[in-house]
Design an enzyme around this catalytic site. Structure first.
Site, PDB file in Angstrom:
ATOM      1  N   CYS A  89     -29.844  73.935   7.785  1.00  0.00           N
ATOM      2  CA  CYS A  89     -30.791  74.125   8.886  1.00  0.00           C
ATOM      3  C   CYS A  89     -30.126  73.507  10.111  1.00  0.00           C
ATOM      4  O   CYS A  89     -28.906  73.499  10.215  1.00  0.00           O
ATOM      5  CB  CYS A  89     -32.137  73.481   8.551  1.00  0.00           C
ATOM      6  N   ASN A  90     -30.889  72.959  11.004  1.00  0.00           N
ATOM      7  CA  ASN A  90     -30.300  72.346  12.189  1.00  0.00           C
ATOM      8  C   ASN A  90     -29.880  70.902  11.945  1.00  0.00           C
ATOM      9  O   ASN A  90     -28.805  70.488  12.350  1.00  0.00           O
ATOM     10  CB  ASN A  90     -31.268  72.423  13.370  1.00  0.00           C
TER      11      ASN A  90
END
Length: 129
Positions: A89-90
């Site tokens: 994800c981030n």
């Protein structure tokens, strides 16, 4: 209005962080330098961020399966539960939750990209995001 949103958002973020910490105790994580050394033919990169985040930049070759859609879409995207899967994800929390969820439904070779996309040095970002 903004104050109410922040009062609601802060506890939700804490819950997500706590769940991710619990998930991390059950999964494997690896740094970007190690993950990106794997042969692309031997792994599936799953970007579990939302479609808008994915469109702003992602690791080349990654499949976008947002965390909230992962369970319903994974069988169509990746039928081999023994395949090497790297979730990201981030920042690492949603990736950890996704890796944990995949393990719980029988995937046996799942890794979370430690630190998420933010941990990938510019020089190692295949799409230059």
């Amino acid at each position: 209005m903004e104050g109410r949103v922040l009062r609601w958002l802060r506890p939700m973020m804490m819950i997500c962080s706590r769940r991710a910490a619990e998930a991390r105790s059950r999964i494997s994580e690896a740094p970007a330098e190690r993950v990106l050394q794997f042969s692309r033919e031997k792994l599936t990169l799953i970007d579990v961020r939302g479609e808008d985040e994915y469109a702003q930049g992602h690791i080349a070759g990654a499949v976008n399966l947002p965390l909230d859609q992962l369970a319903e879409r994974i069988k169509g995207e990746l039928p081999d539960k023994g395949a090497l899967v790297v979730c990201y994800c981030n920042g690492g929390n949603r990736g950890a939750l996704a890796a944990d969820a995949l393990q719980q439904i029988g995937f046996s070779n799942v890794i979370n990209l430690a630190g998420g996309l933010r941990s990938v040095p510019e020089s190692l970002r295949p799409d230059g995001s």
